[in-house]
Design a protein around this motif. Structure first.
Motif, PDB file in Angstrom:
ATOM      1  N   ALA A 140     106.261 103.942  86.744  1.00 47.43           N
ATOM      2  CA  ALA A 140     106.060 104.137  88.329  1.00 47.43           C
ATOM      3  C   ALA A 140     106.151 105.735  88.694  1.00 47.43           C
ATOM      4  CB  ALA A 140     107.032 103.619  89.358  1.00 47.43           C
ATOM      5  N   GLY A 141     106.436 106.354  87.747  1.00 49.74           N
ATOM      6  CA  GLY A 141     106.565 107.955  88.281  1.00 49.74           C
ATOM      7  C   GLY A 141     105.217 108.655  88.164  1.00 49.74           C
ATOM      8  N   ILE A 147     100.924 110.537  94.085  1.00 50.53           N
ATOM      9  CA  ILE A 147     100.971 110.627  95.563  1.00 50.53           C
ATOM     10  C   ILE A 147     101.314 112.109  96.178  1.00 50.53           C
ATOM     11  CG2 ILE A 147     102.384 109.948  97.450  1.00 50.53           C
ATOM     12  CD1 ILE A 147     102.554 107.004  96.067  1.00 50.53           C
ATOM     13  N   LEU A 148     102.442 112.638  95.306  1.00 54.11           N
ATOM     14  CA  LEU A 148     102.874 113.859  95.600  1.00 54.11           C
ATOM     15  C   LEU A 148     101.988 115.096  95.531  1.00 54.11           C
ATOM     16  CD1 LEU A 148     106.463 113.946  94.404  1.00 54.11           C
ATOM     17  CD2 LEU A 148     105.941 113.455  96.715  1.00 54.11           C
ATOM     18  N   ALA A 281      99.645 101.117  93.338  1.00 51.93           N
ATOM     19  CA  ALA A 281      99.715 101.429  92.156  1.00 51.93           C
ATOM     20  C   ALA A 281     101.294 101.199  91.616  1.00 51.93           C
ATOM     21  CB  ALA A 281      99.192 102.501  91.510  1.00 51.93           C
ATOM     22  N   ASP A 282     102.181 101.842  92.440  1.00 53.95           N
ATOM     23  CA  ASP A 282     103.629 101.940  92.264  1.00 53.95           C
ATOM     24  C   ASP A 282     104.276 100.450  92.393  1.00 53.95           C
ATOM     25  OD1 ASP A 282     104.881 103.994  91.519  1.00 53.95           O
ATOM     26  OD2 ASP A 282     105.039 105.078  93.248  1.00 53.95           O
ATOM     27  N   THR A 283     103.704  99.763  93.152  1.00 53.48           N
ATOM     28  CA  THR A 283     103.959  98.437  93.418  1.00 53.48           C
ATOM     29  C   THR A 283     103.742  97.472  92.043  1.00 53.48           C
ATOM     30  OG1 THR A 283     104.002  98.588  95.667  1.00 53.48           O
ATOM     31  CG2 THR A 283     103.990  96.450  94.784  1.00 53.48           C
ATOM     32  N   GLY A 288     104.909  94.397  87.795  1.00 44.66           N
ATOM     33  CA  GLY A 288     104.482  93.974  86.728  1.00 44.66           C
ATOM     34  C   GLY A 288     105.671  93.923  85.577  1.00 44.66           C
ATOM     35  N   GLY A 289     106.521  95.092  85.604  1.00 41.27           N
ATOM     36  CA  GLY A 289     107.760  94.787  84.699  1.00 41.27           C
ATOM     37  C   GLY A 289     108.613  93.810  85.324  1.00 41.27           C
TER      38      GLY A 289
END
Length: 427
Positions: A140-141, A147-148, A281-283, A288-289
């Motif tokens: 997720a990083g 995003i950053l 995408a983070d979600t 998913g994991g």
């Protein structure tokens, strides 16, 4: 518990490293519309600059996997992030297409060390039922970094210039290296003292073989790669990366350009839609994991849990085929964001699949092989996209191909590894 807390501190550092990794690679993509105007790049020029990163990434992955297995994750990670941070800052010195291509090539070599090292660290320190979640968290990083970058880079560029935007992560990277060195030294001392800190991997881990701060004894690199390529499980992972990585590369490097060209967004206006896409995408990455672990806890086999989750993720990508025709910005954002979530959930499980079926000392090598295949295909596709856009100006074919890629990849994985049984280690 101390062991449990130490494992998740390692995971937090893997997350932070992956975030920095993606900030550094994404600054160019965010600034691309402005850089094209300043330097007069064509679509073909940009395709070559992107492809130079991917070609180096491919070479780096092929070399870094066995090197990480030999050096151990502690030293390998510190070297990798130091290299790629300096390379990212070197973009500020570039003036020509060739200069940017050289800087991107160097960046690709360094960034290639991130995922093989992180996947290997998870395989070493986490039990099998926690690995997909840990992988999803550090993976997720990549989205947090994505995003950053559009949040920070345009602001830095607006106040201090385009070149300053390539410099702002240097200090953060140096602080990460210090934190990683201290944390992993404490872990290594705990293992030497017999505290059990390294035993958390328990089932499936390989303490003492390529562990943090350790090294792997073994045959030469050619012999190692030849041995790994004899396993169908290796080819299943390679096929998954080969077929789906180009989609993610396209989203990373062409999405700001697509949104700018299709909807007339300025540099600062790119932020909100890109942030929305990468939050989705983070979600997908964490979800998913989590889903694979949930299915496993409910009694599903590793094979069934992994592949059912990957099927859900593959289906989530299918609607992206409609994105190029979306009449409204936020309709396109929703379609692309759903696909990005699907990709990241897929990626978390594909990386975990590598550790499911690969002996611990060889995990980074297998991840490196798969990443090499994905980066080579990504470089070829990026070059092709540059030519396609220069001649037609249309994204339709690209989005259509992306919509089918994951279902084709899952079919290939099923054919090559129908049961996900572990490959047998060879002498």
């Amino acid at each position: 518990m101390h062991v449990e807390g130490a494992r998740w501190r390692i995971c937090a550092l893997l997350f932070a490293a992956t975030t920095l990794n993606y900030i550094d690679r994404q600054v160019l993509a965010v600034l691309a519309p402005q850089l094209e105007r300043v330097f007069g790049w064509t679509e073909i020029d940009y395709g070559h600059i992107v492809a130079s990163f991917q070609a180096a990434y491919a070479v780096g992955l092929l070399v870094s996997g066995p090197l990480i297995d030999r050096l151990g994750t502690r030293l390998a990670y510190a070297l990798a992030i130091s290299w790629w941070s300096l390379s990212a800052m070197s973009h500020a010195l570039a003036r020509t297409v060739l200069g940017f291509a050289v800087a991107r090539f160097s960046l690709g070599l360094g960034e290639a060390g991130n995922f093989p090292t992180a996947v290997k660290a998870v395989a070493e320190w986490f039990p099998s039922h926690e690995r997909s979640l840990a992988t999803g968290i550090f993976n997720a990083g990549s989205n947090v970094g994505a995003i950053l970058a559009p949040l920070a880079a345009p602001v830095v560029a607006a106040f201090w210039g385009l070149r300053a935007a390539f410099l702002f992560t240097g200090v953060l990277s140096a602080l990460w290296v210090v934190a990683w060195t201290i944390t992993t030294r404490q872990r290594a001392r705990g293992r030497e003292a017999g505290s059990g800190a390294g035993s958390g991997a328990g089932s499936g881990a390989s303490p003492g073989a390529g562990s943090v701060g350790g090294s792997v004894a073994g045959s030469g690199e050619r012999g190692r790669l030849a041995r790994l390529l004899r396993h169908r499980q290796t080819w299943a992972f390679v096929a998954g990366k080969l077929l789906t990585d180009p989609v993610w590369w396209f989203l990373l490097f062409w999405l700001p350009k697509f949104l700018s060209a299709r909807y007339g967004l300025s540099l600062l206006a790119l932020g909100p839609p890109l942030i929305a896409i990468y939050l989705l995408a983070d979600t997908g990455s964490v979800g998913g994991g989590w889903l694979a672990g949930y299915l496993a806890r409910r009694g599903a086999s590793v094979n069934r849990a992994r592949k059912l989750t990957m099927l859900v993720c593959a289906l989530a990508v299918v609607p992206i085929g409609l994105a190029s025709a979306a009449g409204h910005l936020w309709t396109a954002v929703a379609l692309i964001g759903l696909a990005a979530a699907g990709h990241q959930g897929w990626s978390a499980n594909l990386y975990t699949l590598a550790s499911d079926v690969t002996p611990g000392p060889d995990v980074a090598s297998v991840v490196g092989l798969g990443g090499f295949a994905g980066a080579v295909s990504g470089a070829l596709v990026s070059t092709g996209i540059g030519w396609l856009l220069e001649t037609t100006g249309s994204y339709v074919a690209v989005f259509t191909a992306a919509s089918a890629a994951y279902l084709v990849a899952l079919a290939a994985i099923q054919a090559l590894a129908p049961h996900l049984e572990p490959a047998r280690a060879s002498a």
